[in-house]
Design a protein around this motif. Structure first.
Motif, PDB file in Angstrom:
ATOM      1  N   MET A 157       0.713  -1.081  -0.087  1.00 40.56           N
ATOM      2  CA  MET A 157      -0.112   0.065  -0.009  1.00 40.56           C
ATOM      3  C   MET A 157       0.812   1.447  -0.076  1.00 40.56           C
ATOM      4  N   GLY A 158       1.827   1.308   1.056  1.00 46.94           N
ATOM      5  CA  GLY A 158       2.563   2.500   1.028  1.00 46.94           C
ATOM      6  C   GLY A 158       3.295   2.920  -0.028  1.00 46.94           C
ATOM      7  N   ASP A 159       3.827   2.043  -1.158  1.00 48.70           N
ATOM      8  CA  ASP A 159       4.384   2.417  -2.276  1.00 48.70           C
ATOM      9  C   ASP A 159       3.172   3.035  -3.083  1.00 48.70           C
ATOM     10  N   LEU A 160       1.956   2.374  -3.350  1.00 49.76           N
ATOM     11  CA  LEU A 160       1.016   2.940  -4.114  1.00 49.76           C
ATOM     12  C   LEU A 160       0.469   4.454  -3.637  1.00 49.76           C
ATOM     13  N   CYS A 161       0.925   4.990  -2.632  1.00 47.00           N
ATOM     14  CA  CYS A 161       0.632   6.276  -2.297  1.00 47.00           C
ATOM     15  C   CYS A 161       1.705   7.141  -2.597  1.00 47.00           C
ATOM     16  N   THR A 162       1.560   8.001  -3.676  1.00 45.05           N
ATOM     17  CA  THR A 162       2.442   8.898  -4.280  1.00 45.05           C
ATOM     18  C   THR A 162       2.732  10.171  -3.377  1.00 45.05           C
ATOM     19  N   GLY A 163       1.881  10.238  -2.389  1.00 38.37           N
ATOM     20  CA  GLY A 163       1.976  11.583  -1.496  1.00 38.37           C
ATOM     21  C   GLY A 163       1.586  12.904  -2.173  1.00 38.37           C
ATOM     22  N   CYS A 164       0.518  12.385  -3.314  1.00 39.63           N
ATOM     23  CA  CYS A 164      -0.141  13.622  -4.202  1.00 39.63           C
ATOM     24  C   CYS A 164      -0.864  14.379  -3.196  1.00 39.63           C
ATOM     25  N   SER A 165      -1.420  13.988  -2.292  1.00 41.50           N
ATOM     26  CA  SER A 165      -2.160  14.715  -1.151  1.00 41.50           C
ATOM     27  C   SER A 165      -3.697  15.140  -1.563  1.00 41.50           C
ATOM     28  N   ARG A 166      -4.112  14.583  -2.819  1.00 40.55           N
ATOM     29  CA  ARG A 166      -5.469  15.052  -2.921  1.00 40.55           C
ATOM     30  C   ARG A 166      -6.501  14.438  -2.239  1.00 40.55           C
TER      31      ARG A 166
END
Lengths: 756, 175
Positions: free
Chosen positions: A378-387
């Protein structure tokens, strides 16, 4: 020399992951995409139309913060209130404990069948498995859960468990399960499928001995449960059978009835975009409703009702003690974070790994409940885009939780794994055992610095066949992608030779030389200088390190903290001189304005936060305060250098903002400025380009990144004769790659000619 | 009760339900017009309002419940901002009648129309707290119901799942 993990080389592992994600995109992507994008748009509209959204988000956050703080007292209180109402409270320390308690209730009631309304907490506990193994019948009554149960699959979404299935697939499933053929076979009409499932489930509810529900909230003072549903199945499940078991995590407790008001008004707006769901039950069991016995056609007195509340810890008390994961307990499980996630829209929950929870805040839940390892994918699929951040009804910093979990996974890595090549080049603060791909991108500044001593040699090596092979083997960089080329001359080298060219400035301004502008695309930096100078600013470009965004995106929190401190040290004397800091790259500005709050001492953060601006936000401000846009290159005026270079004179612009820029609320400055400069500006409704810094370069995610990008390109449609511009480095790269042409930063369009 | 509040309630209800306004005297006629037989109901509890002389049966049994096309019940509050009614739970089976029948007809005094959610919760808060201390007469359970039951689990929005697929609200002018 590759890391041996899970029985394969790292390249094999990355390829296997890429293939798995592709297959999930093929099977689930279309249905998931349609449902999540619709919910996301409806939710945005519902938030926007409602006057009290921000006020209630603030109130909701406070209520949850206080409730978790006071959890031990609320647990005492709920036991007393439920008991005085005539029910029983059971505190379960673990999943096993909860299942044992539930089986004992079943045995004591001499029950055979239990009907359930949707509850993620019971998924977490695997209640169905436990009961079925013990010989009980379990029937899911939420139609989505019913489908999942028949298909023997896992939910793909917090609130839409069967969201990955099309009506046609559901029809096939029902026809197979119930042996329906010929005229009896169901079509893919959603109405027909709903009617069929309702009948099947309805029969079971009328016959069940026990009804099990979850609870969205539990009110300590009164023993009241709040249940949020659309179908009405939870209402029937709670009142039809003589025994009601409610299962809820201990984090669902709130002090009083009136605390439910903000959540009542927010939960559907966030999750589905409805103002309210069809039903929100404030249920105080055991209820007064007589018990209908459909077989005997009698109504039994309500005094015969039994109520059991099973409150589950299963890791939550430890999460409460964990400074970083505690925020996860504020989650009200609306699913908005998943709906707003571009990768989730493309893939659905099945791609995110984990045992129960998927996507968005699911990382925090998995890490807390099932252990850090189960959140790895999961953590890797979060790109931190913040939407997801502006959507969360209780303002959880979901990207931060993903970063923290990624950091913990990095530190738990195998200390003997391969580190040789980058070790000498990487002055990071991380323990050994970090994935070399993460280390590569996390230390990109050092690599760029070293490479820029001989840019031609470095570029030739990287773009050569053997160079690409090496990048793919060592660092997992997708071989279809070309890493951006290093510029012949860095922005600071150019500016050092040229010097400031404003004699009597109105203002002195620091232009932050972000990594990408400095080493790879000085053109957008030169344009920013030209625009600022045309508006009577004297520009300073001091040496300032990379913001820490690169290591943070790889979960290297301590390295990011070191970077943040260096950035602050490099800028503090500039701030002391009263100079504003102007930033081109939105992801770096977002560091200054958001993440530094967690990385720097409070006064340092506040100082930098209050004095830094996105470049066109700043230009807009200058134009509002006496400077004239006519000093810049406008649609009717002289051509900007980029228009001359591209030989394109156009009045129409397709503009793509940057995810973090949107979250900071800064998109409109660019669109307004371009309009004021006489351009007709188009934007897309798709928010994310899919590139997200290093994400799109990674072998295992390049396919997902491309698919997300194609959604954006489809939405923009025909761009022939238009200039496509984007504010973020990654967005410029991705769109340039998709359209096979140069995609400049909007500031380049405004740069007057002849500045360099 | 203000007519503006009634208007804003009707506008918030929109297409999710049909609102009927009625005087106490007209109630028998109004409810008779609205219901589809067989109909079953629970006591409304408003002065001068009764289901006598209407086609609505008040002798609740599980079989009658399964066969009924319409369920007539009291509602406690209506919320103008949302077009929402709150359905109480009682020992007559109001929860079952409002839930199992395909058509639900909810009846309440127009004076029970509150402007917004905050006002509804203020009233609930007092009622629930009082009840937990004194076992008072306030209903212990309230269901906010907004329009018919619905699902999107089969690929698109379908109305009428486990709960009613059609809702009528009768506001009785009591002042």
């Amino acid at each position: 020399m590759n890391t041996e993990k899970d029985g394969g080389t790292s390249t094999e592992r990355r390829d296997a992951m890429a293939a798995r994600l592709q297959s999930i995109m093929d099977s689930d992507g279309e249905s998931i995409g349609r449902m999540t994008r619709t919910a996301n748009q409806l939710s945005a509209y519902a938030y926007d139309q409602f006057d009290a959204t921000e006020q209630l988000r603030g109130e909701g956050r406070k209520i949850k913060e206080n409730a978790i703080e006071n959890l031990p007292a609320l647990l005492d209180q709920i036991q007393k209130s439920v008991e005085s109402n005539g029910g029983t409270v059971h505190l379960a320390s673990s999943a096993e404990d909860a299942n044992r308690i539930i089986r004992e209730i079943m045995a004591r009631e001499d029950a055979e069948m239990l009907v359930k309304s949707k509850s993620m907490t019971t998924e977490e506990l695997a209640v169905n498995d436990s009961l079925e193994t013990a010989g009980y019948d379990v029937v899911e009554t939420d139609l989505g859960e019913f489908v999942i149960q028949l298909a023997d699959e896992k939910p793909s979404h917090l609130i839409g468990p069967a969201m990955h299935k099309s009506p046609g697939e559901i029809a096939d499933l029902f026809n197979d399960t119930y042996g329906l053929t010929g005229d009896d076979a169901l079509s893919d009409s959603p109405q027909e499928l709903t009617a069929f499932a309702r009948e099947k489930v309805g029969e079971q509810i009328r016959q069940a001995d026990v009804g099990m529900t979850g609870a969205n909230f539990v009110v300590a003072e009164t023993g009241t449960l709040m249940l949020v549903t659309n179908e009405g199945n939870a209402r029937k499940t709670a009142v039809t059978p003589p025994t009601h078991i409610a299962v809820a995590g201990i984090e669902k407790l709130v002090p009083s009835i009136t605390d439910l008001q903000p959540f009542t008004e927010l939960i559907a707006r966030a999750g589905t975009g409805q103002d309210l769901t069809s039903y929100i039950s404030l249920l105080t069991p055991p209820v007064e409703t007589p018990i209908p016995d459909f077989e005997a056609d009698t109504l039994r007195p309500a005094d015969d009702r039994e109520f059991h509340l099973v409150l589950v810890d299963n890791g939550r008390m430890a999460m409460r003690e964990d400074e970083q994961l505690r925020e996860t307990l504020y989650c009200i499980r609306c699913g908005a974070c998943s709906n707003s996630c571009a990768n989730f829209q493309e893939l659905g929950g099945h791609a995110f790994g984990g045992e129960t929870y998927t996507g968005g805040i699911g990382t925090g839940w998995e890490a807390g409940v099932n252990g850090t390892e189960s959140a790895a994918e999961m953590g890797d699929l979060c790109t931190g885009c913040s939407r997801c951040v502006p959507r969360c009804p209780v303002k959880i910093d979901i990207p931060w939780i993903n970063t923290v979990v990624r950091d913990r996974l990095n530190r738990g890595g195998d200390p003997d794994s391969f580190d040789l090549l980058v070790d000498g080049l990487t002055p990071d603060e991380e323990s050994t055992g970090l994935d070399p791909q993460k280390r590569f991108f996390g230390n990109i500044e050092t690599l760029a610095k070293v490479g820029s001593y001989a840019p031609r040699v470095s570029n030739a090596a990287i773009s050569s066949q053997p160079g690409r092979w090496l990048l793919s083997q060592l660092f997992g960089i997708d071989s279809d992608r070309t890493l951006p080329a290093l510029a012949e001359e860095t922005l600071r080298e150019w500016y050092g030779a040229r010097g400031p060219q404003v004699a009597n400035p109105e203002r002195d301004v620091v232009l932050y030389p972000d990594l990408y502008t400095e080493y790879f695309d000085p053109e957008r930096g030169k344009a920013a200088v030209a625009v600022l100078e045309a508006l009577n600013c004297r520009v300073h470009i001091p040496p300032v390190p990379e913001s820490g965004r690169a290591p943070l995106s790889q979960g290297m929190v301590e390295t990011a903290r070191e970077q943040a401190e260096s950035v602050h040290s490099a800028l503090v004397s500039q701030l002391d001189r009263g100079r504003d800091v102007v930033v081109i790259e939105p992801s770096d500005l977002a560091m200054f304005r958001e993440e530094y709050e967690r990385l720097l001492p409070e006064p340092s953060f506040t100082r930098l936060n209050e004095n830094s601006y996105e470049i066109l936000e700043y230009v807009y401000g200058l134009c509002e305060n006496g400077e004239s846009i006519d000093s810049l290159s406008t649609a009717a005026g002289p051509l900007s250098p980029v228009e001359s270079r591209l030989r394109l004179r156009t009045e129409t612009v397709a503009y793509h903002s940057h995810c973090q820029q949107r979250t900071l609320g800064l998109e409109s400055y660019t669109t307004e400025l371009l309009s004021d400069a006489g351009y007709s500006v188009r934007t897309a409704s798709v928010e994310c380009c899919g590139m997200a810094g290093s994400f799109g370069y990674k072998q295992e995610y390049a396919g997902v990144s491309r698919a997300v990008g194609e959604e954006l390109a489809d939405d923009f449609g025909d761009t022939v004769g238009e200039l496509v511009v984007a504010s973020g480095t990654s967005c410029q790269e991705q769109l340039g790659w998709l359209y096979d042409r140069e995609v400049p930063h909007p500031v380049e369009l405004l740069a007057p000619p002849g500045a360099d | 009760m203000t007519t503006e509040r009634v208007d804003s309630f009707i506008s918030a209800v929109g297409a999710t339900a049909t609102v009927h306004t009625s005087t106490v005297e007209q109630f028998t006629e109004t409810v008779t017009d609205v219901v589809t037989e067989p109909a079953i109901g629970t006591a409304i509890g408003l002065e001068g309002v009764s289901l006598d002389n209407t086609p609505v049966e008040t002798d609740l049994t599980p079989v009658a419940l399964e066969q009924a096309q319409t369920g007539v019940t009291p509602a406690t509050y209506a919320i103008a901002d949302y077009g929402t009614i709150t359905v109480p739970t009682d020992d007559e089976g109001t929860e079952l009648v409002s839930l199992y029948t395909p058509q639900h007809v909810a009846v309440l005094a127009a004076s029970q129309l509150v402007p917004n959610m905050e006002a509804a919760y203020e009233r609930f808060g007092a009622g629930f707290a009082e009840n937990s201390e004194t076992d008072g007469a306030q209903p212990q359970t309230q269901v906010f119901a907004t329009g018919p039951s619905a699902t999107a689990d089969m690929g698109t929005l379908v109305q009428g799942v486990h709960g009613p697929h059609e809702v009528h609200i009768i506001l009785v002018e009591d002042r």
